[in-house]
Design a protein around this motif. Structure first.
Motif, PDB file in Angstrom:
ATOM      1  N   THR A 172      -1.021  19.842  -6.478  1.00 53.59           N
ATOM      2  CA  THR A 172      -0.331  18.551  -6.495  1.00 53.59           C
ATOM      3  C   THR A 172      -0.067  17.992  -5.098  1.00 53.59           C
ATOM      4  O   THR A 172       0.209  16.805  -4.949  1.00 53.59           O
ATOM      5  CB  THR A 172       1.019  18.648  -7.238  1.00 53.59           C
ATOM      6  OG1 THR A 172       1.838  19.643  -6.603  1.00 53.59           O
ATOM      7  CG2 THR A 172       0.799  19.022  -8.702  1.00 53.59           C
ATOM      8  N   THR A 173      -0.140  18.834  -4.080  1.00 52.52           N
ATOM      9  CA  THR A 173       0.079  18.389  -2.704  1.00 52.52           C
ATOM     10  C   THR A 173      -1.266  18.216  -2.012  1.00 52.52           C
ATOM     11  O   THR A 173      -2.193  18.993  -2.240  1.00 52.52           O
ATOM     12  CB  THR A 173       0.942  19.399  -1.931  1.00 52.52           C
ATOM     13  OG1 THR A 173       2.125  19.682  -2.675  1.00 52.52           O
ATOM     14  CG2 THR A 173       1.313  18.861  -0.555  1.00 52.52           C
ATOM     15  N   GLY A 174      -1.372  17.205  -1.179  1.00 55.16           N
ATOM     16  CA  GLY A 174      -2.642  16.984  -0.497  1.00 55.16           C
ATOM     17  C   GLY A 174      -2.489  16.157   0.755  1.00 55.16           C
ATOM     18  O   GLY A 174      -1.372  15.779   1.148  1.00 55.16           O
ATOM     19  N   ARG A 175      -3.602  15.869   1.386  1.00 60.73           N
ATOM     20  CA  ARG A 175      -3.607  15.000   2.556  1.00 60.73           C
ATOM     21  C   ARG A 175      -3.852  13.557   2.132  1.00 60.73           C
ATOM     22  O   ARG A 175      -4.601  13.298   1.175  1.00 60.73           O
ATOM     23  CB  ARG A 175      -4.671  15.439   3.564  1.00 60.73           C
ATOM     24  CG  ARG A 175      -4.334  16.728   4.278  1.00 60.73           C
ATOM     25  CD  ARG A 175      -5.334  17.081   5.371  1.00 60.73           C
ATOM     26  NE  ARG A 175      -5.143  16.253   6.580  1.00 60.73           N
ATOM     27  CZ  ARG A 175      -5.856  16.413   7.685  1.00 60.73           C
ATOM     28  NH1 ARG A 175      -6.813  17.338   7.736  1.00 60.73           N
ATOM     29  NH2 ARG A 175      -5.628  15.646   8.739  1.00 60.73           N
ATOM     30  N   VAL A 176      -3.196  12.662   2.820  1.00 62.06           N
ATOM     31  CA  VAL A 176      -3.383  11.221   2.623  1.00 62.06           C
ATOM     32  C   VAL A 176      -4.186  10.713   3.823  1.00 62.06           C
ATOM     33  O   VAL A 176      -3.772  10.900   4.973  1.00 62.06           O
ATOM     34  CB  VAL A 176      -2.036  10.493   2.529  1.00 62.06           C
ATOM     35  CG1 VAL A 176      -2.246   8.981   2.495  1.00 62.06           C
ATOM     36  CG2 VAL A 176      -1.262  10.954   1.295  1.00 62.06           C
ATOM     37  N   PHE A 177      -5.315  10.096   3.560  1.00 58.01           N
ATOM     38  CA  PHE A 177      -6.158   9.556   4.622  1.00 58.01           C
ATOM     39  C   PHE A 177      -6.149   8.035   4.559  1.00 58.01           C
ATOM     40  O   PHE A 177      -6.064   7.439   3.478  1.00 58.01           O
ATOM     41  CB  PHE A 177      -7.592  10.070   4.480  1.00 58.01           C
ATOM     42  CG  PHE A 177      -7.729  11.551   4.714  1.00 58.01           C
ATOM     43  CD1 PHE A 177      -7.820  12.057   5.999  1.00 58.01           C
ATOM     44  CD2 PHE A 177      -7.753  12.435   3.646  1.00 58.01           C
ATOM     45  CE1 PHE A 177      -7.929  13.422   6.227  1.00 58.01           C
ATOM     46  CE2 PHE A 177      -7.867  13.804   3.850  1.00 58.01           C
ATOM     47  CZ  PHE A 177      -7.961  14.292   5.149  1.00 58.01           C
ATOM     48  N   PHE A 178      -6.252   7.392   5.728  1.00 58.16           N
ATOM     49  CA  PHE A 178      -6.232   5.936   5.784  1.00 58.16           C
ATOM     50  C   PHE A 178      -6.748   5.462   7.136  1.00 58.16           C
ATOM     51  O   PHE A 178      -6.889   6.253   8.082  1.00 58.16           O
ATOM     52  CB  PHE A 178      -4.806   5.401   5.562  1.00 58.16           C
ATOM     53  CG  PHE A 178      -3.765   6.058   6.429  1.00 58.16           C
ATOM     54  CD1 PHE A 178      -3.467   5.583   7.690  1.00 58.16           C
ATOM     55  CD2 PHE A 178      -3.086   7.180   5.977  1.00 58.16           C
ATOM     56  CE1 PHE A 178      -2.519   6.199   8.496  1.00 58.16           C
ATOM     57  CE2 PHE A 178      -2.128   7.810   6.766  1.00 58.16           C
ATOM     58  CZ  PHE A 178      -1.849   7.315   8.031  1.00 58.16           C
ATOM     59  N   THR A 179      -7.015   4.166   7.211  1.00 62.93           N
ATOM     60  CA  THR A 179      -7.405   3.549   8.470  1.00 62.93           C
ATOM     61  C   THR A 179      -6.246   2.697   8.960  1.00 62.93           C
ATOM     62  O   THR A 179      -5.748   1.839   8.234  1.00 62.93           O
ATOM     63  CB  THR A 179      -8.655   2.670   8.297  1.00 62.93           C
ATOM     64  OG1 THR A 179      -9.721   3.487   7.809  1.00 62.93           O
ATOM     65  CG2 THR A 179      -9.069   2.060   9.620  1.00 62.93           C
ATOM     66  N   TYR A 180      -5.807   2.977  10.193  1.00 64.92           N
ATOM     67  CA  TYR A 180      -4.681   2.284  10.804  1.00 64.92           C
ATOM     68  C   TYR A 180      -5.123   1.708  12.144  1.00 64.92           C
ATOM     69  O   TYR A 180      -5.566   2.448  13.022  1.00 64.92           O
ATOM     70  CB  TYR A 180      -3.523   3.262  10.993  1.00 64.92           C
ATOM     71  CG  TYR A 180      -2.502   2.828  12.015  1.00 64.92           C
ATOM     72  CD1 TYR A 180      -1.604   1.800  11.740  1.00 64.92           C
ATOM     73  CD2 TYR A 180      -2.430   3.445  13.255  1.00 64.92           C
ATOM     74  CE1 TYR A 180      -0.667   1.402  12.680  1.00 64.92           C
ATOM     75  CE2 TYR A 180      -1.498   3.056  14.203  1.00 64.92           C
ATOM     76  CZ  TYR A 180      -0.623   2.035  13.910  1.00 64.92           C
ATOM     77  OH  TYR A 180       0.299   1.638  14.847  1.00 64.92           O
ATOM     78  N   GLN A 181      -5.065   0.394  12.279  1.00 66.08           N
ATOM     79  CA  GLN A 181      -5.454  -0.288  13.505  1.00 66.08           C
ATOM     80  C   GLN A 181      -6.830   0.173  13.998  1.00 66.08           C
ATOM     81  O   GLN A 181      -7.028   0.458  15.176  1.00 66.08           O
ATOM     82  CB  GLN A 181      -4.398  -0.079  14.595  1.00 66.08           C
ATOM     83  CG  GLN A 181      -3.083  -0.772  14.294  1.00 66.08           C
ATOM     84  CD  GLN A 181      -2.155  -0.815  15.486  1.00 66.08           C
ATOM     85  OE1 GLN A 181      -2.349  -0.107  16.465  1.00 66.08           O
ATOM     86  NE2 GLN A 181      -1.129  -1.645  15.398  1.00 66.08           N
TER      87      GLN A 181
END
Length: 296
Positions: A88-97
């Motif tokens: 249930t726990t994981g990494r959150v990935f995203f693009t920032y600036q």
């Protein structure tokens, strides 16, 4: 927002701007952007301040000022106990600036079976929501054993959305289906609670990716929480680093089953006290955010 909160918000922005440079990215077809190479190269995003003059103790009405941190049996080690917390726990990935970055998050029980709770700055920072947001449960050094779940909506508390107030650093990610299945039908879900007592025995989890950690393993801390500095939240002795932001804090956590009740998330640290981690108090605003997310 008080002076300390404004100062911390400003320092948060300054930190984000000083992240290790990563080449600007181009938009990609949903479902294909987060390759193992991009996930391994993502820069950990977190909050820190080295300004000792900003230190102010905020004791909410009715809370004792004498609550203090206690020694921990574990201050930040790899979780080897197994159980539902792993899936249930994981990494959150995203693009920032224009940079690829990472945080942590946790899947919780919800009406849409698709809700992930994280920190507010893991979905929005410096006035803009992140793009290419995805949740990778049970992340394993570039591998996604339960798949990569792309966000179809990201949300934050009204206070974080408006002014990025550290007191309300809470975000939610609603993911789309993967192979015709909903997230919590695949990975399971943790409970979530609001308006609980501030002092409690809790466990914090996350994927810290800044030294001495590398983001490849699920890490945990455990101990009794105490009233926070700089915010109206709660604190815990924990030496997790950047990338752990948004990872769940559990009440009533069972080491045998890996199950508990989410009641805060990793939010910020103070540079001069690196052994403490702080999280927002889950009150009415957190509950409203959760209700909005699970109905999306």
């Amino acid at each position: 927002m008080n002076r300390a909160g404004k100062r911390l918000s400003t320092l948060l922005s300054a930190l984000a701007l000083s992240l290790v440079a990563v080449p600007a990215v181009q938009a990609a077809t949903p479902g294909t952007y987060w390759t193992p190479e991009r996930m391994r190269a993502a820069v950990p995003l977190d909050v820190r301040t080295a300004d000792a003059s900003a230190l102010r103790v905020t004791v909410p009405a009715g809370e004792p000022a004498s609550v203090a941190p206690t020694a921990l049996p574990n201050g930040g080690s790899a979780w080897t106990g197994g159980g539902s917390v792993v899936s249930t726990t994981g990494r959150v990935f995203f693009t920032y600036q224009g940079r690829n970055a990472s945080c942590s998050g946790g899947a919780v029980t919800s009406g849409n079976k698709s809700t992930v709770i994280t920190a507010g700055h893991c979905v929005k920072l410096d006035g803009a929501y992140h793009t290419n947001v995805a949740f990778v449960p049970a992340y394993d050094n570039g591998n996604a054993p339960y798949g990569t779940w792309n966000a179809r909506r990201t949300l934050a508390t009204p206070q974080w959305d408006a002014t990025e107030d550290i007191n309300y650093d809470i975000g939610a990610i609603v993911v789309g289906q993967l192979n015709g299945q909903s997230l919590t039908d695949v990975v399971g879900a943790q409970g979530i609670a609001f308006n609980q007592s501030r002092a409690a025995d809790m466990y914090a989890f996350g994927y810290p990716a800044a030294a001495p950690y590398d983001g490849t393993r699920l890490v945990y801390c455990s101990g009794r929480t105490f009233n926070a500095f700089l915010s109206n939240g709660i604190g815990m002795t924990c030496n997790m680093t950047g990338g752990a932001s948004g990872g769940p804090w559990f009440r009533s956590f069972s080491e045998a089953t890996g199950a508990g009740t989410v009641n805060s998330v990793n939010s910020y640290k103070i540079n001069i006290i690196p052994t403490w981690m702080f999280g927002p108090y889950f009150g009415a605003d957190a509950q409203n955010l959760y209700d909005q997310a699970q109905a999306a």
